[in-house]
Design an enzyme around this catalytic site. Structure first.
Site, PDB file in Angstrom:
ATOM      1  N   GLU A  62      -5.519   7.452   0.507  1.00 59.75           N
ATOM      2  CA  GLU A  62      -6.717   6.805   1.058  1.00 59.75           C
ATOM      3  C   GLU A  62      -7.116   7.625   2.287  1.00 59.75           C
ATOM      4  O   GLU A  62      -6.270   7.866   3.163  1.00 59.75           O
ATOM      5  CB  GLU A  62      -6.392   5.362   1.465  1.00 59.75           C
ATOM      6  CG  GLU A  62      -7.638   4.658   1.944  1.00 59.75           C
ATOM      7  CD  GLU A  62      -7.419   3.230   2.456  1.00 59.75           C
ATOM      8  OE1 GLU A  62      -6.285   2.725   2.349  1.00 59.75           O
ATOM      9  OE2 GLU A  62      -8.389   2.665   2.964  1.00 59.75           O
ATOM     10  N   ARG A 289       9.463   4.339  -0.778  1.00 60.98           N
ATOM     11  CA  ARG A 289       8.875   5.001   0.358  1.00 60.98           C
ATOM     12  C   ARG A 289       9.961   5.761   1.118  1.00 60.98           C
ATOM     13  O   ARG A 289      11.095   5.278   1.208  1.00 60.98           O
ATOM     14  CB  ARG A 289       8.353   3.913   1.291  1.00 60.98           C
ATOM     15  CG  ARG A 289       7.003   4.086   1.794  1.00 60.98           C
ATOM     16  CD  ARG A 289       6.470   2.781   2.346  1.00 60.98           C
ATOM     17  NE  ARG A 289       5.222   2.526   1.663  1.00 60.98           N
ATOM     18  CZ  ARG A 289       4.069   3.099   2.038  1.00 60.98           C
ATOM     19  NH1 ARG A 289       3.996   3.880   3.081  1.00 60.98           N
ATOM     20  NH2 ARG A 289       2.968   2.875   1.353  1.00 60.98           N
ATOM     21  N   LYS A 299       0.111   5.465   8.529  1.00 63.52           N
ATOM     22  CA  LYS A 299      -1.127   5.976   9.114  1.00 63.52           C
ATOM     23  C   LYS A 299      -1.682   5.008  10.159  1.00 63.52           C
ATOM     24  O   LYS A 299      -2.214   5.431  11.184  1.00 63.52           O
ATOM     25  CB  LYS A 299      -2.171   6.198   8.014  1.00 63.52           C
ATOM     26  CG  LYS A 299      -1.927   7.469   7.215  1.00 63.52           C
ATOM     27  CD  LYS A 299      -2.973   7.651   6.134  1.00 63.52           C
ATOM     28  CE  LYS A 299      -2.691   6.746   4.960  1.00 63.52           C
ATOM     29  NZ  LYS A 299      -3.587   6.942   3.826  1.00 63.52           N
TER      30      LYS A 299
HETATM   31  P1  ATP Z   1       0.259   4.450   5.053  1.00 64.86           P
HETATM   32  O1  ATP Z   1       0.896   3.098   5.214  1.00 64.86           O
HETATM   33  O2  ATP Z   1       0.887   5.488   5.887  1.00 64.86           O
HETATM   34  O3  ATP Z   1      -1.234   4.412   5.197  1.00 64.86           O
HETATM   35  P2  ATP Z   1      -0.229   4.433   2.286  1.00 64.86           P
HETATM   36  O4  ATP Z   1       0.722   4.200   1.180  1.00 64.86           O
HETATM   37  O5  ATP Z   1      -1.215   3.370   2.577  1.00 64.86           O
HETATM   38  O6  ATP Z   1       0.584   4.838   3.558  1.00 64.86           O
HETATM   39  P3  ATP Z   1      -1.868   6.242   0.860  1.00 64.86           P
HETATM   40  O7  ATP Z   1      -2.911   7.143   1.390  1.00 64.86           O
HETATM   41  O8  ATP Z   1      -2.287   5.084   0.061  1.00 64.86           O
HETATM   42  O9  ATP Z   1      -0.995   5.774   2.090  1.00 64.86           O
HETATM   43  O10 ATP Z   1      -0.741   7.071   0.084  1.00 64.86           O
HETATM   44  C1  ATP Z   1      -0.974   8.034  -0.910  1.00 64.86           C
HETATM   45  C2  ATP Z   1       0.253   8.124  -1.766  1.00 64.86           C
HETATM   46  O11 ATP Z   1       1.387   8.493  -0.996  1.00 64.86           O
HETATM   47  C3  ATP Z   1       0.575   6.799  -2.405  1.00 64.86           C
HETATM   48  O12 ATP Z   1       0.955   7.013  -3.738  1.00 64.86           O
HETATM   49  C4  ATP Z   1       1.704   6.267  -1.579  1.00 64.86           C
HETATM   50  O13 ATP Z   1       2.476   5.394  -2.323  1.00 64.86           O
HETATM   51  C5  ATP Z   1       2.431   7.562  -1.163  1.00 64.86           C
HETATM   52  N1  ATP Z   1       3.143   7.362   0.089  1.00 64.86           N
HETATM   53  C6  ATP Z   1       2.659   6.890   1.248  1.00 64.86           C
HETATM   54  N2  ATP Z   1       3.607   6.800   2.188  1.00 64.86           N
HETATM   55  C7  ATP Z   1       4.753   7.242   1.617  1.00 64.86           C
HETATM   56  C8  ATP Z   1       6.103   7.391   2.064  1.00 64.86           C
HETATM   57  N3  ATP Z   1       6.468   7.063   3.308  1.00 64.86           N
HETATM   58  N4  ATP Z   1       7.009   7.870   1.185  1.00 64.86           N
HETATM   59  C9  ATP Z   1       6.663   8.207  -0.061  1.00 64.86           C
HETATM   60  N5  ATP Z   1       5.415   8.099  -0.547  1.00 64.86           N
HETATM   61  C10 ATP Z   1       4.462   7.616   0.273  1.00 64.86           C
HETATM   62 MG    MG Z   2      -2.847   2.426   2.416  1.00 64.14          MG
END
Ligand code: ATP
Ligand code: MG
Length: 587
Positions: A62, A289, A299
């Site tokens: 995202e 994660r 983020k």
């Molecule tokens: P954040 O909470 O940091 O915003 P998010 O999961 O909302 O993380 P996205 O931009 O949706 O962030 O993530 C893109 C991809 O990366 C998704 O498939 C998500 O599951 C994966 N991802 C995000 N954070 C991690 C992590 N700490 N370890 C492994 N994969 C991750």
């Molecule tokens: Mg997210």
């Protein structure tokens, strides 16, 4: 590898164990590497007749912030599978929330994925599917599988029930198809205020899975989107968008993090409504994660650090973002090797940051030229060296890499050494310089400390030494081969170049700052995460350019920061060397 998963949901892995494991891992040949559980799922699908050429993956960020080290795991997993199976991998921006998303983040994400060394097949945006998603929503309404709810969000929440108690049907659940169509069109046309209506899937308010209790598919948002601008004032929710986007792109395996596991039945329910049996039906599978110790990988939390000015932007070298690590001097190889070593897991855990540091040291040790720099200087005068004498000595650029060649470094009567490398008196285990003692100056001569001068407060301001002119390194004389216990780095004062050196430490003093129930993660910030000093570097670095990397001998790995200019060099400390002195000096 199953040992890593542990029993609890959240636990710290001992770095020593990881180091042991990574050595083991490095010593195994690539072909001997065992398959992870996602690869097993894919292999099983291929065995059951799924055509290999229809494999397709995606990385779906995202664009609401910069990518962090957790994302690197997901990137390496998806793009790694693409390389392994020769399958395309899409970069899909999951851009359904105009409130938090920005073009700046899209650009940064693309740069980071490329820098990590991966190439996507197609750059996709969920927002490109808004029309298709809308048309499918109309289909669901016509089939009586979606309805417009006109309650407040509080009212809807009060009807949700609990995991053990069924929810209550909305009074709007049985609206006619016509009324639903007309209201939904009104929502799309901007006839309604935010919060007045939502479109919900009509599934089951008694489902034991709370996510299946008539989830929201669309909400009204009068916000401009970074790509579709004001074309839309209704925006689809994540669950409705994600699976359908996977289907549109014909993704075979949609890999996401564990928190989406309970969403899987909904992912499948939404697919059931649209899927054509002749096309690939995407399969969602979940992995844990990755969390890194002494930092936060979210983020949202990283944005708070940026907005509150605790760090100097998303690419501050203390940030666990890909751009922060890049600026700090990390290499893409070191991050890929780190991701590869930790692999993927079925349970969440915290990986110690020392494992990441191990990988960057391991790589920089192979590639970085060695140079001399003094960061906490004290003046040393060689009293028996000619007053205006100067000579240029040969120095090896990298003992790990013969092809790196040699360079010349200037030597003269007045030098800087590190203040910690001299003591008036010390016991026999102090192998550095003490009064009456000898050391070798790296690439130069053996010197002996004769006396020192102090200021009024008793601080040492100068050390007077004598040198043995026959002991020059590499000269082959008997004196040059004489062994002394310590070797010190130094720079010639007249030739040294002053530089700003930024010494970074962990951003948080606690290993898991965001795991404390009653405390904010910000409470655990390390007040000493940045120290700025003036150092003196050998003159060969005068022309160094941003991004150039060096090992400052005995001090660590450093790179030139983008803040450097022609008049002023700025270095970042990427990581310290393993401190061999700590063991040798029993103070
Ligand atoms: P954040 O909470 O940091 O915003 P998010 O999961 O909302 O993380 P996205 O931009 O949706 O962030 O993530 C893109 C991809 O990366 C998704 O498939 C998500 O599951 C994966 N991802 C995000 N954070 C991690 C992590 N700490 N370890 C492994 N994969 C991750
Ligand atoms: Mg997210």
């Amino acid at each position: 590898m199953h040992l890593l998963y542990g029993e609890g949901n959240f636990y710290a892995v001992n770095p020593a164990f990881f180091l042991h494991l990574s050595f083991k891992f490095c010593s195994m040949s690539a072909s001997a590497k065992s398959l992870n559980f996602i690869e097993h799922i894919i292999e099983e699908d291929l065995k059951n007749g799924f055509p290999e050429k229809q494999l397709r993956f995606r990385f779906p960020p995202e664009p609401n912030g910069y990518l962090h080290i957790g994302h690197a795991s997901s990137i390496c997993l998806n793009f790694g599978l693409g390389l392994q199976y020769n399958a395309p991998v899409n970069l899909r921006f999951d851009d359904t929330n105009p409130i938090k998303e920005e073009q700046e983040y899209v650009d940064a994400i693309k740069e980071d994925v490329k820098w990590l060394g991966y190439q996507w097949d197609t750059e996709c945006y969920a927002s490109d599917y808004f029309q298709e998603l809308y048309d499918w929503a109309l289909l669901l309404i016509r089939e009586g599988k979606a309805y417009v709810d006109s309650q407040t969000s509080e009212e809807m929440a009060s009807q949700k029930g609990t995991p053990t108690e069924a929810g209550v049907n909305s009074p709007y659940r049985n609206r006619s198809v016509e009324e639903n169509l007309s209201l939904f069109e009104g929502m799309k046309n901007g006839d309604f205020e935010e919060g007045t209506h939502v479109l919900r899937a009509k599934i089951d308010m008694a489902s034991p899975n709370m996510l299946m209790r008539d989830p929201i598919m669309y909400r009204v948002l009068h916000k401009a989107h970074h790509r579709t601008n004001t074309d839309w004032c209704i925006y689809p929710m994540y669950d409705w968008t994600h699976g359908e986007s996977d289907y549109i792109e014909q993704i075979s395996h949609s890999l996401c993090t564990l928190e989406f596991k309970p969403h899987r039945p909904l992912y499948d329910w939404f697919l059931d409504q649209v899927v054509d049996p002749d096309k690939v039906r995407p399969k969602q599978r979940e992995f844990a994660r990755r969390n890194l110790s002494h930092t936060v990988v979210s983020k949202r939390k990283l944005l708070q650090l940026v907005e509150k000015g605790i760090v100097n932007g998303w690419d501050d070298p203390r940030m666990p973002t890909i751009s922060g690590l890049r600026r700090r001097g990390y290499t893409p190889e070191s991050i890929r090797n780190f991701a590869d070593t930790i692999g993927i897991a079925k349970r969440e855990n915290v990986v110690d940051v020392s494992l990441l540091e191990f990988h960057i040291r391991d790589h920089l040790n192979k590639i970085d030229p060695r140079v001399m720099a003094v960061l906490n200087p004290i003046k040393l005068v060689i009293t028996n060296y000619p007053e205006d004498g100067e000579e240029w000595l040969q120095a090896e650029n990298n003992p790990e890499d013969e092809s790196a060649g040699t360079r010349e470094i200037p030597f003269s009567r007045e030098l800087y050494i590190e203040r910690e490398d001299f003591r008036e008196e010390a016991n026999r285990k102090f192998f550095r310089l003490k009064l009456g003692g000898e050391v070798r100056l790296k690439n130069a001569y053996i010197i002996k400390a004769e006396s020192c001068t102090k200021d009024e407060s008793g601080n040492i301001v100068e050390i007077q030494c004598t040198y043995d002119p026959k002991s020059k390194s590499g000269s082959g004389t008997e004196e040059s081969l004489r062994k002394v216990k310590g070797t010190l780095h130094w720079v010639s004062i007249a030739h040294a170049v002053a530089a700003e050196v930024r010494l970074y430490d962990r951003l948080f003093s606690d290993a898991t700052p965001d795991s404390h129930k009653d405390r904010e993660f910000m409470d655990f910030l390390n007040p000493e995460s940045l120290e700025v000093v003036t150092g003196y570097v050998e003159p060969s670095l005068a022309e160094a350019k941003p991004g150039d990397r060096f090992q400052f001998q005995r001090l660590g790995y450093f790179n030139v920061d983008q803040d450097s200019s022609e008049d002023k060099l700025v270095f970042n400390r990427t990581v310290t060397l393993r401190d061999t002195w700590a063991k040798i000096d029993q103070k």
